[in-house]
Design a protein around this motif. Sequence first.
Motif, short mmCIF file in Angstrom:
data_model
loop_
_atom_site.label_atom_id
_atom_site.label_comp_id
_atom_site.label_asym_id
_atom_site.label_seq_id
_atom_site.Cartn_x
_atom_site.Cartn_y
_atom_site.Cartn_z
N GLY A 59 0.78 -1.24 0.00
CA GLY A 59 0.00 0.00 0.00
C GLY A 59 0.81 1.29 0.00
N GLN A 60 2.11 1.17 0.29
CA GLN A 60 2.94 2.36 0.37
C GLN A 60 3.12 3.04 -0.99
OE1 GLN A 60 5.55 3.79 2.59
NE2 GLN A 60 4.39 3.04 4.35
N ASP A 61 3.28 4.33 -0.97
CA ASP A 61 3.63 5.05 -2.19
C ASP A 61 5.09 5.47 -2.11
OD1 ASP A 61 0.95 5.51 -3.61
OD2 ASP A 61 0.52 6.06 -1.54
N GLU A 62 5.78 5.35 -3.22
CA GLU A 62 7.14 5.84 -3.29
C GLU A 62 7.10 7.31 -3.71
OE1 GLU A 62 9.87 4.25 -2.45
OE2 GLU A 62 8.80 2.38 -2.04
N VAL A 63 8.00 8.10 -3.18
CA VAL A 63 8.12 9.47 -3.67
C VAL A 63 8.70 9.40 -5.08
CG1 VAL A 63 9.20 11.72 -3.30
CG2 VAL A 63 8.52 10.32 -1.33
N PRO A 64 8.02 9.98 -6.08
CA PRO A 64 8.57 9.92 -7.43
C PRO A 64 9.96 10.59 -7.46
CG PRO A 64 6.32 10.76 -7.45
CD PRO A 64 6.75 10.71 -6.02
N PRO A 65 10.91 10.04 -8.22
CA PRO A 65 12.28 10.59 -8.24
C PRO A 65 12.33 12.10 -8.49
CG PRO A 65 12.17 8.55 -9.51
CD PRO A 65 10.77 8.87 -9.08
N ASP A 66 11.49 12.58 -9.41
CA ASP A 66 11.45 14.02 -9.69
C ASP A 66 11.06 14.81 -8.44
OD1 ASP A 66 12.01 13.35 -12.23
OD2 ASP A 66 10.12 14.05 -13.12
N ALA A 67 10.05 14.31 -7.76
CA ALA A 67 9.56 14.99 -6.56
C ALA A 67 10.64 14.99 -5.48
CB ALA A 67 8.30 14.32 -6.05
N HIS A 68 11.39 13.89 -5.40
CA HIS A 68 12.48 13.82 -4.42
C HIS A 68 13.56 14.85 -4.74
CE1 HIS A 68 15.26 12.16 -1.49
NE2 HIS A 68 16.18 12.26 -2.43
N THR A 69 13.90 14.96 -6.02
CA THR A 69 14.91 15.94 -6.45
C THR A 69 14.46 17.36 -6.11
OG1 THR A 69 15.42 14.47 -8.29
CG2 THR A 69 16.30 16.71 -8.42
N ARG A 70 13.18 17.63 -6.39
CA ARG A 70 12.67 18.97 -6.10
C ARG A 70 12.66 19.24 -4.60
NH1 ARG A 70 9.42 17.86 -10.80
NH2 ARG A 70 7.83 16.81 -9.58
N VAL B 51 2.51 19.14 -0.04
CA VAL B 51 2.51 18.81 1.38
C VAL B 51 3.88 18.28 1.81
CG1 VAL B 51 1.59 17.19 3.11
CG2 VAL B 51 0.03 18.41 1.57
N LEU B 52 4.46 17.46 0.95
CA LEU B 52 5.79 16.91 1.24
C LEU B 52 6.80 18.04 1.46
CD1 LEU B 52 7.53 14.22 1.23
CD2 LEU B 52 7.99 14.71 -1.18
N GLN B 53 6.80 18.99 0.56
CA GLN B 53 7.75 20.12 0.68
C GLN B 53 7.42 20.98 1.90
OE1 GLN B 53 7.99 22.31 -3.02
NE2 GLN B 53 8.80 20.55 -4.16
N GLU B 54 6.14 21.31 2.06
CA GLU B 54 5.75 22.14 3.20
C GLU B 54 6.12 21.48 4.53
OE1 GLU B 54 1.55 23.07 2.87
OE2 GLU B 54 1.86 23.81 0.83
N THR B 55 5.90 20.19 4.59
CA THR B 55 6.18 19.46 5.83
C THR B 55 7.66 19.54 6.21
OG1 THR B 55 4.38 17.91 5.40
CG2 THR B 55 6.07 17.20 6.96
N PHE B 56 8.53 19.26 5.25
CA PHE B 56 9.95 19.25 5.60
C PHE B 56 10.53 20.65 5.75
CE2 PHE B 56 9.59 14.77 4.34
CZ PHE B 56 10.19 14.20 5.45
N ILE B 57 9.96 21.64 5.08
CA ILE B 57 10.39 23.03 5.31
C ILE B 57 10.00 23.43 6.74
CG2 ILE B 57 9.92 25.44 4.73
CD1 ILE B 57 9.83 24.58 1.78
N SER B 58 8.76 23.11 7.12
CA SER B 58 8.32 23.40 8.50
C SER B 58 9.18 22.68 9.52
CB SER B 58 6.87 22.97 8.72
OG SER B 58 6.01 23.70 7.93
N ALA B 59 9.52 21.43 9.21
CA ALA B 59 10.34 20.64 10.13
C ALA B 59 11.73 21.24 10.26
CB ALA B 59 10.42 19.19 9.65
#
Lengths: 88, 201
Positions: A59-70, B51-59
């Motif tokens: 059920g887990q989602d991986e962070v897409p590589p692009d999103a991780h880079t950003r 949300v991912l970005q906001e969360t870690f910036i806040s953290a």
Amino acid sequence: MDHITETCREIKDKLSAYLDGELETALCAEIEQHLRGCDNCRVMVDTLNKTITLYRNYGQDEVPPDAHTRLTRVLNLERLKMKIQQST
Amino acid sequence: MKPDQPRDEDLVRQAQAGDETAFTELVHRHERHVYTLALRMLREPADAEDVLQETFISALRGLKHFRGDATFATWLYRIAYNATLMKLRHPPAPASLDAAIENDENAMPRELTDWSHDPEAALMNKETRRVMDAAVAALPESMRSVFVLRDIDGLSTDETAAVLDISPEAVKVRLHRARLALREKLSSYFGAPRLTTKGAS
Ligand SMILES: [Zn+2]
């Protein structure tokens, strides 16, 4: 198929607690005894357990590589901002 | 977590002292869970990334105020959950919505198909995953958040309660309802006759 009884309904309410190991031993034994004689409840508990397992394992989602880079870039920028703010 | 790996709390202390790699490691450990929570609640990858970005910036900014009253994970997921709530156009689903699927759940089907012994490899494919995701998406928000944190992200009952600011009892009740609703959905998919390979002999 067996007849669905009041016991079946009571057991259905407790199945998550049963599978999560939150019930007292005596109650577990009672449930297990019922399960041995009731196909419906046995299938219910098995498929419920399988449902949980599937979500746990897949059920887990991986962070897409692009999103991780950003994200990395945004955090680096934020650190820079914090340093500038501190020094002024 | 392997025993030779530092605990979150050690990494937090290092990060508070200015160690950037320690914070990066914390991001690495938790980004998947934060993203999963946001995506399952919001459904849109772009919103989940916000949300991912906001969360870690806040953290990053708030780390100096983190005192360790809760675990780092609980603290972080609280930030993520609050950021998620801000993004949801409407307020969290009222409790009455929970009743909506209650009828569904109390209707005990006369015949149950047992698909629990089918090997996972046979069950899992892209289509299956789509069905699983759609089933979660169909849950009322109050159950969805509990289910994602407990069963997908793997938090304990108490951690989930702390993140969502509800009682552990409420976590258990909502989790059970969510699981039953999901079981129904998966059963109508997996339990469909086309998948029964048994009895072919
Ligand atoms: Zn029964």
